[in-house]
Each structure stands twice: as structure tokens, then as C-alpha cells.
Motif scaffolding. Structure first.
Motif, short mmCIF file in Angstrom:
data_model
loop_
_atom_site.label_atom_id
_atom_site.label_comp_id
_atom_site.label_asym_id
_atom_site.label_seq_id
_atom_site.Cartn_x
_atom_site.Cartn_y
_atom_site.Cartn_z
N ASN A 603 21.40 50.19 36.21
CA ASN A 603 22.39 51.14 35.69
C ASN A 603 21.93 51.74 34.37
OD1 ASN A 603 24.15 50.82 37.82
ND2 ASN A 603 25.35 49.22 36.83
N VAL A 604 21.33 50.91 33.52
CA VAL A 604 20.85 51.38 32.22
C VAL A 604 19.77 52.44 32.40
CG1 VAL A 604 19.47 50.69 30.22
CG2 VAL A 604 21.48 49.36 30.85
N VAL A 605 18.77 52.14 33.24
CA VAL A 605 17.68 53.10 33.45
C VAL A 605 18.23 54.40 34.05
CG1 VAL A 605 15.53 53.53 34.69
CG2 VAL A 605 15.97 51.27 33.68
N LEU A 606 19.12 54.26 35.04
CA LEU A 606 19.70 55.45 35.66
C LEU A 606 20.52 56.25 34.65
CD1 LEU A 606 20.07 57.04 38.28
CD2 LEU A 606 22.07 55.60 38.78
N ASN A 607 21.30 55.54 33.82
CA ASN A 607 22.12 56.19 32.79
C ASN A 607 21.24 57.00 31.84
OD1 ASN A 607 24.09 56.81 30.86
ND2 ASN A 607 25.17 54.90 31.23
N LEU A 608 20.12 56.40 31.38
CA LEU A 608 19.21 57.10 30.47
C LEU A 608 18.56 58.29 31.16
CD1 LEU A 608 17.49 54.08 28.67
CD2 LEU A 608 19.30 55.56 27.79
N ALA A 609 18.23 58.15 32.43
CA ALA A 609 17.62 59.26 33.16
C ALA A 609 18.60 60.42 33.31
CB ALA A 609 17.15 58.78 34.54
N MET A 610 19.86 60.11 33.57
CA MET A 610 20.86 61.18 33.70
C MET A 610 21.10 61.86 32.35
SD MET A 610 21.40 61.30 36.89
CE MET A 610 19.65 60.86 36.94
N ALA A 612 18.84 62.20 30.07
CA ALA A 612 17.66 63.04 29.88
C ALA A 612 17.78 64.32 30.72
CB ALA A 612 16.41 62.27 30.27
N ARG A 613 18.29 64.19 31.95
CA ARG A 613 18.48 65.38 32.80
C ARG A 613 19.42 66.37 32.13
NH1 ARG A 613 22.31 64.55 37.74
NH2 ARG A 613 23.69 64.48 35.91
N ASP A 614 20.54 65.87 31.58
CA ASP A 614 21.53 66.75 30.95
C ASP A 614 20.96 67.44 29.71
OD1 ASP A 614 23.24 65.94 32.92
OD2 ASP A 614 24.32 64.50 31.65
N ALA A 615 19.95 66.80 29.07
CA ALA A 615 19.34 67.38 27.87
C ALA A 615 18.31 68.45 28.21
CB ALA A 615 18.70 66.28 27.03
N MET A 616 18.01 68.66 29.54
CA MET A 616 17.01 69.66 29.95
C MET A 616 17.62 70.62 30.96
SD MET A 616 13.59 67.23 30.32
CE MET A 616 14.32 66.07 31.48
N PRO A 617 18.61 71.41 30.53
CA PRO A 617 19.28 72.32 31.49
C PRO A 617 18.33 73.37 32.06
CG PRO A 617 19.91 72.83 29.23
CD PRO A 617 19.16 71.54 29.18
N GLU A 618 17.26 73.70 31.35
CA GLU A 618 16.30 74.69 31.82
C GLU A 618 15.09 74.04 32.50
OE1 GLU A 618 17.13 77.79 31.68
OE2 GLU A 618 18.95 77.32 30.53
N GLY A 619 15.16 72.73 32.75
CA GLY A 619 14.04 72.03 33.35
C GLY A 619 13.15 71.38 32.29
N GLY A 620 12.20 70.59 32.74
CA GLY A 620 11.32 69.91 31.81
C GLY A 620 10.63 68.73 32.46
N ARG A 621 10.27 67.75 31.64
CA ARG A 621 9.55 66.58 32.14
C ARG A 621 10.27 65.31 31.69
NH1 ARG A 621 4.49 65.50 33.95
NH2 ARG A 621 3.90 67.68 33.59
N GLY A 684 27.99 56.05 27.80
CA GLY A 684 26.69 55.82 28.39
C GLY A 684 25.76 55.05 27.47
N LEU A 685 25.48 55.60 26.29
CA LEU A 685 24.56 54.93 25.36
C LEU A 685 25.17 53.67 24.77
CD1 LEU A 685 22.80 57.86 23.50
CD2 LEU A 685 21.83 56.28 25.15
N SER A 686 26.51 53.65 24.60
CA SER A 686 27.12 52.42 24.09
C SER A 686 26.97 51.30 25.10
CB SER A 686 28.59 52.67 23.76
OG SER A 686 29.33 53.02 24.92
#
Length: 854
Positions: A603-610, A612-621, A684-686
Motif C-alpha cells: 500500500n505504501v509503495v502504491l500510495n507513493l506511486a499514485m 508521483a502520478r498526480d505530480a506529473m499531469p503532463e507526463g514524465g518518468r 497518504g503521506l501520513s
């Protein structure tokens, strides 16, 4: 042991702390120790000689103790933090009246105060009159260490400051003595006769040196004649008017041409010093006045009290030598020429750089020491050429200060850096006194320049140490405040989550029971019940996130291969990222495993990945990196509670928008979010933070606006001795049949108790209910057929754990199933049956059946 005591006594003496007045810095240490360890007594104490003395104390009515009553004397034999849960059980303190009195001391915890070279001098400790079998927490132990380190920092700062002040005082005294030499030299130049010269020198030295008498004799063949004196009555002057060579101390000085320095004259039985004893003198310096190998006379100084110091003797001897030169000058035929030569001779052999100016400020003379020091060619420093040797940055201020003082015809003093002959600049102090003729006309300055580089270096080092100590203190205080804030928020949030779990247990359980009774033909009711269940489950998930932040969610730790876990999640994460985001993983080959709850870690890894996804609305790595790391003392210092050692780190990085420093500072706070309303709960981060801390690790954020974000969670490496603890398998098992077993439900919350009873009845069991331990024990006595006791852990008066212990002792065959909504209530040992709140009827059925079939 004696040598250790001596080393400790010497160390304490160097700090100069014993029997000093209270100070806020140490009082704060004692108060903080008492507060954080919840102790009625706390102190900062030192063991010295035959006693123990308290620099600061809370809850103690005395400030020192005899050494045989000291607890710290024994504790100091072991460095670090020492905890004695019950002092009466420790034979080191047998016979100590402070411990074995009716209301004596029972508990002790303290951190030893050690000097930088490892000498124990005392302790920061807390005491209690009741024992504490569980000792202290890791946070409390860390706090004691921090308070001990802070106390030693204060002591070292005091010592360093005292050394610097002492050095500054010595330098100041040297400067004062050199100033006396300068003034003395000036007075010698201005005197027209020997008697005036001697009177002027005595007047100059009388107060700073505490002089009580002076004798100036001139000599002929075998005779000494008193020319000038101070401190003598007319009768004493008549008695001392003439002396023979070799008789009395002055006569011996004249005959041998050797200076005489006497101390403790009143204790001496030397007959030649009888006259000095009648004057009441204790210290005496007599010296021959010799010029060009001619004995001109003798000059003596005496005082009552202590002997002359080496510094004072140096000044007196220098002045006596200068006086001899001046008298020789006065006796010369060519007064002007001889005066010039004598002064130059005196100044060139002086231990300081000397100079003379005319009334316009034009420098007319610089002594040899100036040219030796600066490397300037002789004569080039005259006029205003001396400024060429001054540091360019200091030159304007030095020149302006001299011009201003010269215009006002007042004393002059300024500090500047002077270039030495080897090109190195050194700090110096330049002082001068104005000269006037008999008519009061201004003649210019006579001055001296003294090298004070060592004093300046000492002052700079002191300032740097003070600044470093203050910075370290501020860092420690900020770390402690942050840890206390997170702990306080965690306790508040955990309490709310605990109450929520109780309420959700009733809601979910009641909806579950309702669902079993709803007619399948009524689709609307079924839909309403399903919607309510879905909302309740979401609320339960939110509560679990709150508990994750507070580090109080029930975990199921097991050995986890982090690389395998990340690899297994790759497809899931890629599917959730979308086509515009490229994902890559860099794994550490799985050498080290961690002991953690695998599902929560996923859950932690998935939470961090999501995130990260939200922080790249225009795409990224998006990059997931695992690595094995070893953290040392310096690296874990920023994370309270973390210990040095081996860790497995998982870093989830993105190329997104990044965070500001203000956002990073609040990122782990519950319900804090930068997303739009309805786009995130702020948990999420908490949750990541709570899981990391509960698992013995930490989490850190590296980010900046426009630079992306890297979140790293580090978990302790699993060692061979780590037990794979489990809260029990919660997978669904076979539903129980109607076997007629009797189940006793013990729950102080009425709604939860009613739901549990209804659910168990629905499952085919016969149910008895109790609102607390007393009722439960009575029912167990009257119903020997009770097969299982289903009890909450947190209850008033007697909790579920104590109830279970009593019931198991009285009815060994009784099966027990615990329930709780708060991990702090959970029992951390193997083989305990436990179900967390809220639970469904299916989960309850499985756990009850497993416990009964145990």
C-alpha cells in the motif's frame, strides 16, 4: 579508584561549577528531564570529593549530600544511560537511608556526564518514590542522552569562555604594563633631573603596583647618599640618609652590582634586612643603576603584602634600566644629543615597537624593532610611510583615527593588522600618549605597537565555538519540538480512530446482520444496505490510515523480499500510471530482507506511486529504486528514535512539479493536502510516515519546485534473530455450525456488546454478555459450560488482558479471543487470538471457529 576520583575532582575544578549560583540553562535541563520522564524529582549533579552537589534540582529540598548517601557515585561507574527500576533490589545501595526509609527512593534513571576525554563527573537523572518495573522508553532514554550532552556543552562553553577571558586578561595586563613602560619612557624623556624622574616613575607605579616605599641612592667611592625617597617619615629618612657599601641590602646591591629581590621580609631573620622590616615591607626589589659600565647609584621599590610577580618584576627592571639610561643622559655634557641617543638606545632594545611624532603628526622616529618586524627599510616608515605596512582594509580607519587624536592632542589607541617581514599580517594594538613642554606646548606623540595576534585568534575561536554550540542547541531543540508535535498529533488522532472503530464495528456489524434478513426480492433495500456497507468500509479504511499515521494499526510483520515485492507490483503500478508516464525500476538484487507487513508495504509503495502520478499531469518518468544502506550515528541524528545499523531503502522518484520547503515541512501532517477539494484526504503521506515509524524505520523527502520529488522509506534489515510475529491469519475459514457452544461476550461499550451478542447468536452460538471483568467472572463461575470468552482489551477498572489472566488461571481450558480497535492495546506475543475492530460477521465467524478449534 583513587586515581579516577582524582581525575574527576580535577575535571570538575577545571569547569569551576561547584557551589555556583543557579543558572537557567541547567535549571531548564532538570525541569525538562522531570517533565519528559514524568518524575517528581530531577537533578543535574556532580560528585566531587566527599559529597554530591546539585547544580539544578526539581522536587528536592537539599542541594548536596554526603558521598556515602550518593546514588550517582555507583551509577557513574557505567557510562551512558543507567536505569535502576527498583533501588531496594540493588545491593549496591544496601544501607542507604535515602532508599531504605519508609518513603524512600525506589526508581532511578540517569545519563552520566562525561568530559570529552571520558572522565565521569556527575549525571542528569530523575528519581521516584515508586518503582518502575518497565524502566523508561526509548524516547525518554534518548532525551536523557540529549540533556546530558547539552549539559556538557554548557560546561565546555563555560570553560572555553573562562580560558579566553583569562588569556584576554593576561593580554590586557601585558598591555597595561607596556603602557606603563611607554608612559615611564615618556616621563624619563621629559625629566630635567634624576630626583624628579624617580618621583614621576614612583607616582606612575604607586597605584597599579601597590608600592609603599622607594629609595634612590647615588654613590661615590664607598658611600651611598639618599637623593629621593617615598613612603618614609622624616626620622626614617635621616636613618637611611647614608649607607656604606656592603651594609644593608642597598649597600650589598651597590657593592655586588647585582639586583636583589626579597619576598616575605617580615619572616626573614637576615640582619641586613632589619631596616626594611621596621618599615613594614614584605616585598622588595633593589637594583644597581649602571650606565656605560659606571655605577650611578641604586634604585629600590618595596611594598607590603604579596611578592612581586614576574610581570611586575619585568616592568620594574625595564624601568630601572631605562632610568639608569636617563640618568646617564642627564649627566652628559651635550644634553640634546645625549638625550636623542639614549632614547633611541632604550627604544631600540624595548620589547615593543616604539615611535615618536612631531606636533603635526609627522613621524620622526621608529625603533629598530619596528623595522625588524615589518621588514621596511630603515627610515622609510617615517613621515606617513608607516601606513604602508598597515593592511589595506585597515589603513583608512587607522589613518583617520590617528589624525583625529592628533588634532585633539589626546591619547591615541587603535587596532589594525600590520604586515610582518614575511608578508603575513598580524593583529596589533597601537597606543600613544601626547607630549607637552614646560609651557604646555604640544610636542607630538610617543607610542608603541604591540603584537596581539594570539589574543585575537583566541577571541575568534571563542566566538566560533559559541556560535557552533548555539546552532547545535537550536537544531536539537527543533528536532525535539518536531518529534513532540508528531507524537501529540499521533496520540490525538489515535484516540479519535479508536472511538471511530468502536462506532464502525456497530455500524458494519448491524448492516451485516440486516443484510442477512433482507428479502432478496426487495432490490431497493438491498441496494441501500450495500451502499451503507460500502460507505462504512470506506470509513474503516480511512480510520486505518489514521492509525497508520499514529503507528497504531495492527500489523502482521513477516520477512519480506523488497525486490520481489516491487517486481510483483510493477504491472499493477504501470497500469495505474497511464501512457504518458514512463516507469523504471532499479533493484538491489534482494540481498537483504526486512521484517514488515507485506500488504501494508505494498500500500505504501502504491500510495507513493499514485502521488508521483498526480505530480506529473503532463507526463514524465517514475523511478522506483531499492538499495541496501548502512546508517551511522550522524545520519540517524535527524530522526529521533532511529538507531544506527543496516536498512533497506525504497525510493519512489518523479520528474513532476516538486514541493516547496513549507510543503515538505507539513507533508506528513494528517489531512494536509495540496490537491483540490475532493481529490485527496491528506492521509497518504501520513500513512507512509506512520507505517515507517511503526516498522522501526523512517521516511524522508527530497524535493524542490520544478525538480521533482524523491520519497525514501528506510526499513531495518531483518536479522537472523528477528521473530516473524503475526497477529494471526485473518483469511476466511469455515463458518461455524450450530453446535450449541456457549460464548461469553465482555464489552463495556453497550452498542458493540449488543452487536457482538446478536452476531454470535446469528452464527448459532449461545451467548452470555458482561459489561466488565467483575460480571464476567461471576458468569464464568455460574456457567462452567462457557467454551469461549470474547473480550475487549480496553475496559475501565480491569482491562481485558488482566481479566484473561485471571480467567485462564481459574479455568485453564477456557478459550479466549481478544478484540481491539487500537494497536497500542494489542498483545505483542505469539499464540494470542485477536480480531481488530471493525470486523464483519464472516471475519468474526472465522476467528471464533479458529479459536474454539485451536
Amino acid at each position: 579508584m583513587a586515581s579516577n576520583d582524582r581525575a574527576r575532582i580535577d575535571a570538575i575544578a577545571r569547569y569551576g561549577i561547584l557551589d555556583t549560583a543557579p543558572e537557567a540553562a541547567f535549571d531548564d535541563v532538570a525541569a525538562m528531564a522531570a517533565d519528559i520522564l514524568d518524575a517528581p524529582m530531577a537533578m543535574v549533579n556532580f560528585v566531587a570529593g566527599d559529597r554530591q552537589w546539585f547544580k539544578a534540582a526539581v522536587g528536592v529540598g537539599w542541594n548536596d549530600l554526603p558521598l556515602d548517601m550518593s546514588i550517582c557515585r555507583q551509577i557513574m561507574l557505567k557510562p551512558g544511560v543507567v536505569v535502576v527500576p527498583d533501588l531496594t533490589l540493588d545491593n549496591r545501595f544496601d544501607g542507604n537511608p535515602l532508599i531504605h526509609a519508609a518513603t524512600g527512593l525506589r526508581f532511578y534513571a540517569g545519563a552520566v556526564l562525561e568530559t570529552p576525554d571520558g572522565v565521569p563527573v556527575g549525571a542528569v537523572c530523575v528519581l521516584d518514590t515508586v518503582p518502575r518495573p518497565d524502566g523508561i522508553s526509548v524516547r525518554q532514554e534518548r532525551t536523557l542522552k540529549m540533556l546530558a550532552a547539552y549539559t556538557m556543552t554548557q560546561l565546555e562553553l563555560r570553560r572555553t569562555t573562562a580560558l579566553a577571558e583569562a588569556e584576554a586578561a593576561r593580554a590586557e595586563k601585558r598591555g597595561q604594563r607596556l603602557a606603563l613602560l611607554t608612559k615611564g619612557a615618556a616621563s624619563l624623556l621629559e625629566a630635567d633631573d634624576a630626583a624628579t624622574m624617580i618621583h614621576d616613575v614612583y607616582a606612575l607605579l604607586e597605584e597599579p603596583f601597590g608600592l609603599d616605599a622607594s629609595f634612590f641612592y647615588t654613590c661615590s667611592d664607598q658611600d651611598l647618599r639618599l637623593v629621593a625617597s617615598a613612603g618614609l617619615t622624616p626620622g626614617q629618612q635621616r636613618q637611611a640618609h647614608r649607607l656604606e657599601f656592603g651594609k644593608t641590602i642597598c649597600g650589598i646591591v651597590a657593592e655586588t652590582r647585582t639586583p636583589a629581590h626579597l619576598a616575605d621580609i617580615q619572616l626573614s631573620d637576615d640582619p641586613e634586612a632589619a631596616f626594611l622590616r621596621t618599615l613594614g615591607l614584605d616585598a622588595y626589589l633593589g637594583a644597581p643603576l649602571i650606565h656605560d659600565d659606571r655605577l650611578l647609584g641604586t634604585l629600590s621599590f618595596g611594598r607590603r603584602g604579596q611578592a612581586f610577580s614576574e610581570g611586575e618584576l619585568g616592568v620594574l627592571r625595564t624601568l630601572i634600566a631605562q632610568i639608569a639610561t636617563a640618568i646617564g643622559r642627564l649627566r652628559a655634557d651635550d644634553r640634546l644629543r645625549e638625550s636623542e641617543a639614549r632614547f633611541r638606545n632604550m627604544a631600540d632594545h624595548a620589547p615593543v615597537m616604539m615611535w615618536v611624532t612631531g606636533p603635526t603628526g609627522f613621524c620622526t622616529y621608529l625603533n629598530a624593532h619596528w623595522y625588524d618586524f615589518t621588514g621596511q627599510e630603515p627610515g622609510t616608515g617615517e613621515g606617513y610611510g608607516w601606513l604602508d605596512a598597515v593592511h589595506p582594509d585597515d589603513r583608512p580607519a587607522a589613518g583617520q583615527a590617528f589624525a583625529t587624536a592628533n588634532a585633539a592632542q589626546r591619547q591615541y589607541r587603535v587596532d589594525f593588522r600590520l604586515r610582518r617581514a614575511d608578508g603575513v599580517y598580524r593583529w596589533t594594538i597601537d597606543t600613544a600618549a601626547p607630549r607637552f613642554d614646560d609651557d604646555g606646548a604640544y610636542l607630538g606623540y610617543v607610542g608603541s605597537v604591540i603584537d596581539i595576534e594570539e589574543r585575537k585568534v583566541a577571541e575568534t575561536e571563542l566566538e566560533a565555538r559559541v556560535a557552533a554550540a548555539l546552532a547545535e542547541q537550536a537544531r536539537i531543540e527543533e528536532t525535539l519540538r518536531q518529534a513532540q508535535k508528531m507524537e501529540a498529533v499521533g496520540q490525538l488522532t489515535g484516540g479519535i480512530a479508536h472511538d471511530f472503530n468502536n462506532m464502525l464495528a456497530v455500524i458494519i456489524g448491524s448492516l451485516d446482520l440486516l443484510n442477512r434478513r433482507v428479502d432478496n426480492q426487495d432490490a431497493r433495500i438491498r441496494r441501500y444496505v450495500d451502499a451503507a456497507l460500502d460507505g462504512a468500509r470506506r470509513a474503516a479504511n480511512l480510520t486505518q490510515r489514521l492509525l497508520a499515521f499514529t503507528r497504531n494499526q495492527p500489523l502482521n510483520p513477516e520477512p519480506v523480499d523488497v525486490d520481489a515485492l516491487v517486481t510483483g507490483m510493477t504491472d499493477l503500478i504501470r497500469g495505474a500510471l497511464g501512457a504518458d508516464i514512463v516507469m523504471e525500476t532499479v533493484l538491489a538484487d534482494g540481498r537483504w530482507h526486512v521484517l514488515a507487513d507485506a500488504s501494508q508495504l505494498e500500500n505504501v509503495v502504491l500510495n507513493l506511486a499514485m502521488n508521483a502520478r498526480d505530480a506529473m499531469p503532463e507526463g514524465g518518468r517514475l523511478t522506483i529504486v531499492t538499495r541496501d544502506v548502512v546508517l551511522d550515528d550522524d545520519q540517524v541524528a535527524a530522526f529521533p528514535g532511529l538507531t544506527p545499523g543496516d536498512y533497506v531503502a525504497i525510493t519512489v522518484g518523479d520528474t513532476g512539479t516538486g514541493m516547496t520547503a513549507e510543503v515538505i515541512a507539513r507533508a506528513f501532517d494528517p489531512f494536509f493536502t495540496t490537491k483540490e477539494v475532493g481529490k485527496g484526504t491528506g492521509l497518504g503521506l501520513s500513512q507512509v510516515y506512520g507505517f515507517a515509524r511503526q516498522s522501526g524505520g523512517h521516511v524522508a523527502i527530497d524535493s524542490a519546485p520544478g525538480r521533482g520529488t524523491r520519497v525514501t522509506i528506510s526499513l531495518p534489515r531483518q536479522t537472523a534473530t528477528d521473530p516473524a510475529r503475526s497477529q494471526g491469519d485473518t483469511t476466511a475459514g469455515p463458518a461455524p455450525g450450530n453446535r450449541g457452544e456457549v460464548v461469553l461476550v465482555v464489552e463495556d461499550e453497550p452498542a458493540v456488546r449488543q452487536f457482538s451478542a446478536d452476531a454470535l447468536t446469528e452464527l448459532g452460538y449461545r451467548v452470555l454478555s458482561a459489561d466488565g471483568a467483575a460480571t464476567a467472572l461471576r458468569l464464568l463461575e455460574t456457567h462452567p459450560d462457557i467454551a469461549l470468552m470474547f473480550t475487549d482489551i480496553v475496559m475501565p477498572e480491569v482491562n481485558g488482558v488482566k481479566l484473561a489472566q485471571e480467567a485462564s488461571w481459574r479455568w485453564p481450558g477456557l478459550k479466549i479471543l481478544f478484540t481491539t480497535g487500537y494497536a497500542r492495546d494489542a498483545i505483542q506475543q505469539d499464540g494470542i487470538a485477536l480480531i481488530g475492530k471493525p470486523f464483519t460477521i464472516e471475519e468474526l465467524a472465522t476467528r471464533v471457529r479458529q479459536t474454539l478449534d485451536g
